[in-house]
Design a protein around this motif. Structure first.
Motif, PDB file in Angstrom:
ATOM      1  N   UNK A 101       0.827  -1.203   0.000  1.00 45.56           N
ATOM      2  CA  UNK A 101       0.000   0.000   0.000  1.00 45.56           C
ATOM      3  C   UNK A 101       0.862   1.254   0.000  1.00 45.56           C
ATOM      4  N   UNK A 102       1.942   1.236   0.775  1.00 40.42           N
ATOM      5  CA  UNK A 102       2.842   2.385   0.822  1.00 40.42           C
ATOM      6  C   UNK A 102       3.471   2.641  -0.540  1.00 40.42           C
ATOM      7  N   UNK A 103       3.920   1.583  -1.198  1.00 38.74           N
ATOM      8  CA  UNK A 103       4.573   1.746  -2.495  1.00 38.74           C
ATOM      9  C   UNK A 103       3.585   2.081  -3.601  1.00 38.74           C
ATOM     10  N   UNK A 124      12.418  -6.665   0.710  1.00 38.78           N
ATOM     11  CA  UNK A 124      11.363  -5.665   0.896  1.00 38.78           C
ATOM     12  C   UNK A 124      11.564  -4.524  -0.098  1.00 38.78           C
ATOM     13  N   UNK A 125      10.568  -4.233  -0.936  1.00 40.08           N
ATOM     14  CA  UNK A 125      10.727  -3.162  -1.924  1.00 40.08           C
ATOM     15  C   UNK A 125      10.577  -1.781  -1.302  1.00 40.08           C
ATOM     16  N   UNK A 126      11.463  -0.875  -1.683  1.00 38.62           N
ATOM     17  CA  UNK A 126      11.415   0.498  -1.206  1.00 38.62           C
ATOM     18  C   UNK A 126      12.515   1.301  -1.858  1.00 38.62           C
ATOM     19  N   UNK A 127      12.351   2.608  -1.889  1.00 36.15           N
ATOM     20  CA  UNK A 127      13.287   3.476  -2.596  1.00 36.15           C
ATOM     21  C   UNK A 127      14.633   3.555  -1.897  1.00 36.15           C
ATOM     22  N   UNK A 128      14.602   3.664  -0.573  1.00 32.50           N
ATOM     23  CA  UNK A 128      15.835   3.839   0.200  1.00 32.50           C
ATOM     24  C   UNK A 128      15.767   2.991   1.455  1.00 32.50           C
ATOM     25  N   UNK A 129      16.936   2.668   2.004  1.00 34.06           N
ATOM     26  CA  UNK A 129      16.994   1.796   3.176  1.00 34.06           C
ATOM     27  C   UNK A 129      17.866   2.424   4.262  1.00 34.06           C
TER      28      UNK A 129
END
Length: 321
Positions: free
Chosen positions: A195-197, A223-228
């Motif tokens: 939902x966040x992505x 886990x998919x995301x722009x930055x970690x």
């Protein structure tokens, strides 16, 4: 570059004039509630002049009651959607902060994962409930994930946040086996993160070293995301090596947030030398300063002196001279 230009370039792995920087500090007592909490966030930004800020979760609890005394309390969980007082309070806080400073700087909002919130009933109690009735625990996590998914969407689409700072726990090497993690924790993290992505391509994933316990970072790499952002000083994984491990994604961190460590108690000269060392080391190992945001392993406590954050920004500006 403006703060917004600098952050977006860093998140996209493009050239920057200098790496952006951001930190956050907890608010306590009356400062964690209502209009005063909003005022303190704005004051925090004015005093620190950071490249972006994060709306803190302080003073809020969870979308479902954490006053849990038996499994029947978990079975009573129901999603309330927009009627949820937690969602209303959080989105109102975020909206007011974005309205006040959003023209100058991008705003993120801290959203804890379902497991991170549910474990607040007590780790030993939760461990016992998993042993007694795992299906009821995962039902409760699913309800939390549904409410948090709505929250993520509203924070971006209606409140104006650039993205969410999604904070994950439960992957400590000593908590669940890998098989248990994928069965009990992962599906509900995934639900919230999807939902966040869907709402934003610029979410930052925070992998928390709760209680200073290392995690299986390889699992979180999926886990998919722009930055970690992870605890460099607990996981023993540098920013440059972390960028490689996380498949070239933008990385954030560098400083230890714990009391007694450099940023808490070191001299201005020592903090600024370490700031520039972090950037030089990363640049030497990766070939550029792209994909780097300076920050810390986690949040700072309310007693942290805000002027110390300015020392880091000053040192980064010095790289442009």
């Amino acid at each position: 570059m403006t703060k917004k230009e600098r952050l977006l370039a860093a998140l996209k792995g493009k050239p920057v004039d200098r790496p952006p920087v951001s930190f956050w500090r907890h608010f306590s007592g009356p400062q964690a509630h209502g209009a005063l909490c909003v005022e303190k966030h704005i004051e925090f930004y004015r005093k620190t002049d950071l490249d972006f800020i994060k709306v803190m979760h302080d003073g809020l609890t969870a979308p479902c009651s954490l006053d849990v005394h038996s499994l029947s309390d978990l079975k009573a969980y129901r999603p309330l959607g927009r009627k949820n007082a937690y969602i209303t309070a959080f989105t109102e806080r975020a909206s007011r902060i974005v309205d006040a400073i959003g023209d100058e700087v991008y705003v993120y909002a801290n959203v804890f994962s379902p497991l991170t919130l549910l474990r607040r009933i007590g780790d030993e109690k939760l461990r016992y409930y998993v042993y007694e009735d795992e299906k009821t625990v995962t039902y409760a996590l699913d309800v939390l994930a549904e409410e948090l998914s709505l929250l993520c969407s509203l924070l971006v689409k209606e409140c104006g946040c650039l993205g969410v700072f999604a904070a994950f726990q439960g992957n400590e090497v000593s908590r669940y086996t890998e098989e248990q993690f994928y069965r009990i924790v992962y599906p509900y993290d995934k639900k919230m993160l999807e939902a966040a992505n869907e709402a934003s391509p610029y979410n930052i994933l925070h992998f928390c070293a709760w209680d200073e316990i290392p995690n299986r970072l390889g699992i979180w790499n999926t886990y998919p995301g722009c930055a970690v952002n992870w605890a460099v000083h607990i996981e023993n994984l540098s920013l440059a090596r972390g960028r490689q491990m996380f498949d070239g994604r933008t990385v954030m961190g560098g400083f230890d947030n714990r009391r007694g460590k450099l940023l808490y108690s070191g001299s201005k000269r020592a903090v600024q030398e370490e700031t520039q060392r972090l950037v030089r080391s990363y640049t030497e190992e990766t070939g550029s300063n792209r994909g780097l945001i300076l920050g810390a392993d986690c949040s700072f406590l309310p007693d942290f002196r805000l002027n110390r954050f300015l020392w880091v920004s000053e040192a980064l500006d010095g790289l442009l001279a």
